[in-house]
Design a protein around this motif. Sequence first.
Motif, mmCIF file in Angstrom:
data_model
loop_
_atom_site.group_PDB
_atom_site.id
_atom_site.type_symbol
_atom_site.label_atom_id
_atom_site.label_comp_id
_atom_site.label_asym_id
_atom_site.label_seq_id
_atom_site.Cartn_x
_atom_site.Cartn_y
_atom_site.Cartn_z
ATOM 1 N N VAL A 22 6.199 6.000 -0.459
ATOM 2 C CA VAL A 22 5.003 6.628 0.116
ATOM 3 C C VAL A 22 3.901 6.724 -0.935
ATOM 4 O O VAL A 22 2.731 6.425 -0.669
ATOM 5 C CB VAL A 22 5.351 8.023 0.681
ATOM 6 N N ALA A 23 4.282 7.125 -2.148
ATOM 7 C CA ALA A 23 3.291 7.228 -3.228
ATOM 8 C C ALA A 23 2.714 5.859 -3.578
ATOM 9 O O ALA A 23 1.504 5.714 -3.791
ATOM 10 C CB ALA A 23 3.938 7.864 -4.459
ATOM 11 N N ALA A 24 3.587 4.844 -3.639
ATOM 12 C CA ALA A 24 3.097 3.494 -3.947
ATOM 13 C C ALA A 24 2.143 3.007 -2.870
ATOM 14 O O ALA A 24 1.090 2.416 -3.171
ATOM 15 C CB ALA A 24 4.283 2.535 -4.084
ATOM 16 N N PHE A 25 2.476 3.249 -1.614
ATOM 17 C CA PHE A 25 1.605 2.837 -0.511
ATOM 18 C C PHE A 25 0.236 3.498 -0.629
ATOM 19 O O PHE A 25 -0.807 2.845 -0.497
ATOM 20 C CB PHE A 25 2.247 3.206 0.821
ATOM 21 N N MET A 26 0.237 4.781 -0.912
ATOM 22 C CA MET A 26 -1.001 5.544 -0.974
ATOM 23 C C MET A 26 -1.897 5.048 -2.111
ATOM 24 O O MET A 26 -3.116 4.866 -1.935
ATOM 25 C CB MET A 26 -0.671 7.023 -1.164
ATOM 26 N N THR A 27 -1.309 4.797 -3.279
ATOM 27 C CA THR A 27 -2.122 4.384 -4.424
ATOM 28 C C THR A 27 -2.589 2.935 -4.302
ATOM 29 O O THR A 27 -3.711 2.600 -4.689
ATOM 30 C CB THR A 27 -1.332 4.566 -5.728
ATOM 31 N N LEU A 28 -1.736 2.059 -3.774
ATOM 32 C CA LEU A 28 -2.133 0.653 -3.609
ATOM 33 C C LEU A 28 -3.122 0.482 -2.468
ATOM 34 O O LEU A 28 -3.970 -0.413 -2.493
ATOM 35 C CB LEU A 28 -0.892 -0.216 -3.381
ATOM 36 N N LEU A 29 -3.011 1.338 -1.455
ATOM 37 C CA LEU A 29 -3.951 1.285 -0.331
ATOM 38 C C LEU A 29 -5.375 1.498 -0.810
ATOM 39 O O LEU A 29 -6.318 0.880 -0.299
ATOM 40 C CB LEU A 29 -3.576 2.352 0.699
ATOM 41 N N ASP A 30 -5.536 2.360 -1.819
ATOM 42 C CA ASP A 30 -6.881 2.685 -2.287
ATOM 43 C C ASP A 30 -7.541 1.543 -3.044
ATOM 44 O O ASP A 30 -8.718 1.638 -3.401
ATOM 45 C CB ASP A 30 -6.849 3.950 -3.154
ATOM 46 N N VAL A 154 -3.522 -3.844 5.029
ATOM 47 C CA VAL A 154 -3.896 -2.927 6.102
ATOM 48 C C VAL A 154 -5.036 -1.992 5.695
ATOM 49 O O VAL A 154 -5.569 -1.269 6.537
ATOM 50 C CB VAL A 154 -2.659 -2.111 6.544
ATOM 51 N N GLY A 155 -5.425 -2.023 4.410
ATOM 52 C CA GLY A 155 -6.491 -1.147 3.944
ATOM 53 C C GLY A 155 -7.765 -1.237 4.762
ATOM 54 O O GLY A 155 -8.298 -0.211 5.216
#
Length: 493
Positions: A22-30, A154-155
């Motif tokens: 979840v943390a990786a998704f959140m940081t890479l999404l940005d 998906v960003g």
Amino acid sequence: MSRPAGRVDDRRRWQALGVGLVAAFMTLLDVSIVNVAVPSIDRALGATPSDLQWVLSGYALTFGLVLVPAGRFGDARGRRTAFVVGIALFTLTSALAGLSRSPGWLVAARLLQGVAAGIVNPQVTGLIQQLFRGPERGRPFGLLGATIGVSTAVGPLLGGLLIQAGGEQDGWRWVFFVNVPVGIVAIVLGWRLLPTQPAEAAEAPGAAGAAGAAQGRRLDPVGVLLLGVGVVLVLLPLVQREQWHSPWAWLLVPAGLAVLAAFGLWERRYARHGPPLFDLRLFGFRSYALGSLIALLYFGGFTAIFFVLTLYLQNGLGYRPLVAGLAITPFALGSAAASAIGGRIVDRYGRPLVATGLLVVLLGLGAVVFVLRDDPRTSVPLLTAVPLLVAGLGSGLVITPNQTLTLAQVPVPQAGSAAGMLQTGQRIGSAAGIAAVGSVLFSALSDSDGNWAAAVRHALLLAMGIISLGLVAALFDHRHARAGRKAGRHARR
């Protein structure tokens, strides 16, 4: 927790992995979600082109800057501390970015947000190395690969949805605010679930482990400084390519390479007395050296695809951010599906699986170039949907299997710094690829009097060329591995 001891430990390590993903998704999404918010930020804050460039590229710059030191810190001091500090900083800076009242405020928040993301990400990969062993790493790496692929693609879609829900004036703020509740939950669960013991101590328990861990706590400040300066000098002209028009700016790249060479010499010397920031002997493993090269080249081509297509759909064809995001979604879906599969079968097929994935990506992108041959003005999202799905399926067979194979021989006490160096290469590859492909795009636009379809075709062909170099590296690795196996069989006879 370094090895599963039973059902409870097994459940706990998967829960810890879930928090990390979840943390990786959140940081890479940005990395990509902010792209579609740029017009709204421009209108709301009156930002200059230079401000907007720093909002986009500053995050990538500071992200890449701290990956290796943060990975080494997690190896030496424990991943829980590094993870929780990184997520807490990311949550705080996301809130500050959403509350921005001026361009300078937003740029500062984005720079700190990138630092936080760089602290978090190597802990996730190091966590997989620490909690899982051998072939069982395939599944968690598959999930991480799906997370990387989906978050990157998906960003624009999620950004478009948030802007539409929040309104054109302030919807961009929700691109940042959405991280806050997720970050708070990740802090709490990370503190509860992640292992507290440093990997170095876990690998060598007892008095020897304690002595080794104490020595490993030295973090090589000179190495940190040299690597940081080198990475900044290399990345800065790449991420500021649209604002720095002087050819002198590109002299920073060879200067940065020289500093990185000095970093290598220092690390070799430092390793004689204690654990270095990054152990250069890892490049003695063919799997790590060639896998890192493949990752650098693939990210150089693959991330540029979204940059080009997003510009084409919004600026060239006038689609809204939401539609532009939806158009790229097939790639994300294909990548997510294939990543989960690739992680499970990589131990069976090895590097040929990566080569197959790269070939499929090239076929999908080639099909995109083909459907744009007649300069279509309508239904471009529909025309490119199947080719992008095919390219996404190939991507899922590249990122996860390559990461698994690259880190397979890395000792667990060096997992964080090894993953940090791998991701630093990916960030440099992304910045260099976007700079090169973007230059071709804008040059072709100028030469063709604004023919977007022709310019996009030229840009995608360059991206395909960069990815093809990754395919060559994968085939080279496979050939040498096969030759090694044959030599081993002859020796046994």
